[in-house]
Structure formats: C-alpha cells, structure tokens
Scaffold this active site. Structure first.
Site, PDB file in Angstrom:
ATOM      1  CE  LYS A   9      40.214  34.706  35.709  1.00  0.00           C
ATOM      2  NZ  LYS A   9      41.260  35.490  35.046  1.00  0.00           N
ATOM      3  CG  ASN A  10      43.172  36.263  38.275  1.00  0.00           C
ATOM      4  OD1 ASN A  10      42.979  35.671  37.210  1.00  0.00           O
ATOM      5  ND2 ASN A  10      42.605  37.424  38.568  1.00  0.00           N
ATOM      6  NE  ARG A  70      46.099  41.106  28.718  1.00  0.00           N
ATOM      7  CZ  ARG A  70      47.062  41.816  28.175  1.00  0.00           C
ATOM      8  NH1 ARG A  70      46.957  42.223  26.940  1.00  0.00           N
ATOM      9  NH2 ARG A  70      48.140  42.157  28.871  1.00  0.00           N
ATOM     10  CB  CYS A 119      41.127  42.137  26.330  1.00  0.00           C
ATOM     11  SG  CYS A 119      41.207  42.613  28.033  1.00  0.00           S
ATOM     12  NE  ARG A 125      44.542  43.165  30.867  1.00  0.00           N
ATOM     13  CZ  ARG A 125      43.955  42.073  31.360  1.00  0.00           C
ATOM     14  NH1 ARG A 125      42.855  41.605  30.804  1.00  0.00           N
ATOM     15  NH2 ARG A 125      44.454  41.451  32.408  1.00  0.00           N
ATOM     16  CG  ASP A 141      55.085  49.161  29.542  1.00  0.00           C
ATOM     17  OD1 ASP A 141      53.946  48.660  29.674  1.00  0.00           O
ATOM     18  OD2 ASP A 141      55.467  50.125  30.232  1.00  0.00           O
ATOM     19  CG  ASP A 176      39.746  41.175  38.549  1.00  0.00           C
ATOM     20  OD1 ASP A 176      39.848  42.030  37.653  1.00  0.00           O
ATOM     21  OD2 ASP A 176      40.588  40.259  38.709  1.00  0.00           O
ATOM     22  CB  VAL A 233      43.032  48.946  37.957  1.00  0.00           C
ATOM     23  CG1 VAL A 233      44.032  47.884  37.484  1.00  0.00           C
ATOM     24  CG2 VAL A 233      43.122  49.121  39.477  1.00  0.00           C
ATOM     25  NE  ARG A 276      39.121  34.674  30.223  1.00  0.00           N
ATOM     26  CZ  ARG A 276      39.510  35.845  30.743  1.00  0.00           C
ATOM     27  NH1 ARG A 276      38.843  36.949  30.496  1.00  0.00           N
ATOM     28  NH2 ARG A 276      40.583  35.942  31.482  1.00  0.00           N
TER      29      ARG A 276
END
Ligand SMILES: CC(=O)N[C@H]1[C@@H](OP(=O)(O)OP(=O)(O)OC[C@H]2O[C@@H](n3ccc(=O)[nH]c3=O)[C@H](O)[C@@H]2O)O[C@H](CO)[C@@H](O)[C@@H]1O
Ligand SMILES: C=C(OP(=O)(O)O)C(=O)O
Length: 440
Positions: A22-23, A93, A117, A122, A125, A306, A328, A398
């Site tokens: 997915k990522n 996102r 979220c 998150r 910047d 994750d 994180v 998701r």
C-alpha cells in the site's frame, strides 16, 4: 456497519500470498501525474480502499485511470485542474502526495489540508519547506494549501528536520522535473522510497541514493509513463508473521522480502519463534513459550511504527513484562484501551507502554481505531478465548486485502458480517473500477 467476528483458539496453517505494498503504490500512482507522454502500467497494485481513493484523486484532476486485475493504467497527458478537494483528501492523508507532482508539472497546486488523524497531528511542514526551497510560494486559506511557482521549480539542498517518508517522496517527485540538482539530506530510507525512485527513474528521472540518508536528484525536462511492479507489502507480511506466532502455528509468507523485515524478524527470533527465509518468502513457526522483549519504533531500518500494535498483541501473551516505546507518532496507543477490554494488562507511561505478559485474553466487543490497531485486534482475537466482535472495519480495509477471508482459508474461525444495505454500497464502490475520469 460491517463487523469482523473471530472465535479464538484455532491453529493456522498454509501459504499467504503477500500483496503489493500500500505505502509503495500510493506515491507511485501520484508520481504517474509527472508523465506527460505515454501510459504508465503499474502491476501488483493491491485492491484496497486507499488505492481506490488515490485513483479517484487522479481522475478528479482529469487524468485517465483504469484499474483491473491488480493492474493500474494511467495516462496523464491531459490534466484539467490542479485542485484536490477536501472530500477526497479527508478520506486519506496520502492524497497530499499529489502536491509535488502537480506543482512540478503545472507550476501550481491547490490541495485541501490533510489534517491530523487518530495516531497523531501529522504536520506537513517538511513537505512545504522543500517546495519553498525549490522556489514555490505557499499560501494557506479556506482549508487549502496553494503552491505556485513561476516557470520551473529550481533544484535545492533540503535538510529534513525529521526523516519524513511523505516529505521525502513529495520532494523527490517535485525535484524530478525541476531545473538543476536537488539534494535531500536526512531523507527517509524506507523500501517504499526506493521503489518510488526506481519507478521515477523508469519514467526518465535521474535519482541516486534512494534508501540512504542523502538522495540526489538531477532534474529533467520531461518524464514519460513507465511499466513497474510494486514491492511486496512488508507490513502485511509482518502482520501474518505475528498471526503465526500468536496462534502457535506454521505459516509461509510468499513474496515477503526478509531484508525489508529485519527488525520484525529479529524480535520474533528473540522471543523464541523460528523464522526461515528463502528466495520466495518467509516461514514462521511458533514452537513453545514466547519470551518477553522490549520494542522501540524508529524510522527504517528501525522497528516500524506500522507493526507496533500487532507486536503489542503478541507481547500480551508472552512470558514476562515487555516495554513498547513509540517514537514516531505521538498518539499511537489507541489500541491499548481496546486490548484492555480483552483482559490485557497494559499501562501507558508517556510514549512507553508496559505490557504484562501471560494474559488470558477474552473475546469482547472492540473497535478498530485505526488501520494497524484493527489488524492487531484481529491478532489478539485469534488467541483469545471466546468470541471477539471488531467494529471500525473500514480502517482495516484501507490496508489489508480480504484479511478475514485469508485467515479463514488458513484455518481461523473468522467471518465478516455486513448489513444488507452495506453490501449494496460496497458493490457500487467496486463499480468504480474502470470508469472513465470525472472532473472535479
Ligand atoms: C502512506 C504512507 O506511506 N504512510 C506511512 C508514512 O506516513 P507519513 O509519510 O505521513 O509519515 P512521516 O514519515 O511523514 O511521519 C513521521 C513523523 O514525522 C512527522 N512529520 C512528518 C512530516 C512533516 O512535514 N513534519 C513532521 O513533523 C510526523 O508527524 C511523524 O511524527 O510513514 C509512516 C512512518 O513510517 C507510516 O506510519 C505510514 O504508514
Ligand atoms: C499509518 C498508516 O497509513 P497512512 O499514513 O496512510 O495513514 C499505515 O499504513 O499504518
């Protein structure tokens, strides 16, 4: 609302075919915006809700996207708007990853603010700092971020204050079409960054150093569609590895790449789980008592955030007390309360959770508060006595392809129940495959 119902206590056995990541696929689809000529063909694109959302974002920009049999075809010669709406960005996102490609391709992008979220605020910047360093002006207003540049973006030296995955990806995509050389320092090193760089290079980009802390991008004038196969999903693989360990079972994760899973493999081995790697995948066998271990999440190659909630599920049934430290994201312990409803003994002290092992987990009604929390609840439920009912399944959809069906085929007592109206809505959503682009 659909629910996943699990009756714990079954052993699992067999082969799990790991899907494309997915990522990795999300930034790769976003990068396809950069191709002003020819078609991109992306293989092993997993059928996930997030993939449908990013496809819809591209279609809302006037780009042609077709998705069939895990293959996505993108033609981005024509782009009719540079605006990604709140309705789409709020769903995911990662939609913000279209900012860099749109800005580089059109000199302008207007994207809804992605917002925070469940797992943290998150901020973005570092993405914006990168675009500004390349000559873009940034304006915020009415919930949107607007970036503009006169002519092309200019190559720049950009030091990231945090090794952000998304900022590295967004800047790398923008820099691919910039004038001159961009150097990203303190870049994220995740395998998904390397996959994106490989895809961009196949499109004609010139990127060196992806996978290290310093990435060098020589901008080019034009990028074209390319053919690419997405890397296997290390988080999906890791989740099934823990399913094997928590149920005292023997599973083979086909396609999983051991090098992408070093910290997960080494923690499982420390706990006494047998892990064997070959060129086609990873076998995991649980042989007896699991030992408690401490885990600290870190950017790659550290232990992935994750996988934190899934690992915590396993530590709840290990012998002894473990410390789980999340560095994180500032708020990624939402699953602790749900685990407690299942009789787990966990105390949170700031960014560390103290997990007392040897829990006799009990089935309960629980709620997935985010994607990985949902996966972790399924894992805990596989080891619990009695029935667990998990709501909030849209989070799980998701990032996991048919997880209930897959675990059922491996021997778990698990089923998904959806009210009839929702089955109809899901069918309409699937009808989204292959539709022609609609304008925003
Ligand atoms: C679609 C995708 O690939 N999602 C992954 C990506 O998310 P994502 O790319 O959003 O995560 P980042 O690496 O950007 O975030 C890491 C940390 O940096 C902070 N930060 C980030 C950007 C920024 O401009 N400023 C800032 O302070 C974040 O708040 C967070 O605390 O990496 C995360 C960290 O491995 C994973 O959990 C997500 O699954
Ligand atoms: C946090 C995750 O995804 P996202 O960044 O898309 O929210 C995840 O994959 O666990």
């Amino acid at each position: 609302m659909s629910k996943i119902i699990v009756r714990g206590g079954r052993k699992l056995t067999g082969n799990v075919k790991i899907n494309g990541a997915k990522n990795a696929v999300l930034p790769i689809i976003a990068a396809s915006i950069l191709g002003s000529e020819g078609e991109s063909v992306i293989h092993d694109a997993p059928p996930l809700d997030d993939v449908l959302v990013i496809n819809k974002v591209l279609q809302s920009l006037g780009i042609q996207v077709e998705y069939d049999q895990q293959v996505i075809r993108v033609r981005a010669e024509q782009i009719t708007t540079c605006e990604a709406s709140y309705e789409l960005v709020r769903k995911m996102r990662a939609s913000f990853l279209v900012m860099g490609p749109l800005l580089a391709r059109l000199g302008q992008a207007r994207i809804s603010l992605p917002g925070g979220c469940a797992i943290g605020t998150r901020p973005i910047d570092q993405h914006l700092k990168g675009f500004e360093a390349m000559g873009a002006s940034i304006e915020l207003g009415q919930g949107y971020i607007e970036a503009r540049v006169k002519g092309r973006l200019k190559g720049a030296k950009i030091y990231l204050d945090v090794a952000s995955v998304g900022a590295t990806e967004n800047i790398m995509m923008a820099a691919s079409l910039a004038e001159g050389t961009t150097i990203i320092e303190n870049a994220a090193k995740e395998p998904e960054i390397v996959d994106l760089a490989n895809y961009l290079n196949a499109m004609g980009a010139v990127i060196r150093g992806a996978g290290t802390g310093i990435i060098r991008i020589e901008g080019v004038e034009k990028l074209c569609g390319a053919v690419h196969t997405v890397i296997p999903d290390r988080i999906e693989a890791g989740t099934y590895m823990i399913a094997a360990a928590i149920t005292g079972s023997d599973l083979y994760m086909e396609n999983a790449i051991g090098d992408h899973l070093r910290p997960v493999i080494s923690k499982l081995q420390e706990m006494g789980v047998l892990v064997e790697e070959d060129e086609n995948g990873i076998r995991v066998r649980a042989t007896g008592t699991l030992r408690a271990v401490d885990v600290k999440t870190l950017p790659y190659p550290g232990f992935p955030t994750d996988m934190q909630s899934q690992m915590m599920a396993l530590l709840m049934v290990a012998d002894g007390t473990s410390l789980v430290t999340e560095t994180v994201f500032e708020n990624r312990f939402m699953h602790v309360e749900e685990f407690s409803n299942m009789n787990a003994q966990i105390k949170v002290d700031g960014r560390t959770a103290i997990v007392s092992g040897n829990s006799k987990l009990q089935g309960a009604k629980v709620c997935a508060t985010d994607l990985r929390a949902g996966a972790a609840l399924i894992l805990a439920a596989l080891a619990a006595e009695g029935e667990t009912e998990i709501s909030g399944t849209h989070h799980i959809d998701r990032g996991y392809v048919s997880i209930a069906d897959t675990l059922c085929e491996l021997g778990a007592d698990i089923r998904r129940v959806s009210p009839p109206q929702e089955v109809e809505e899901e069918a309409v959503e699937i009808g989204f495959f292959n539709i022609q682009p609609t304008l925003a």
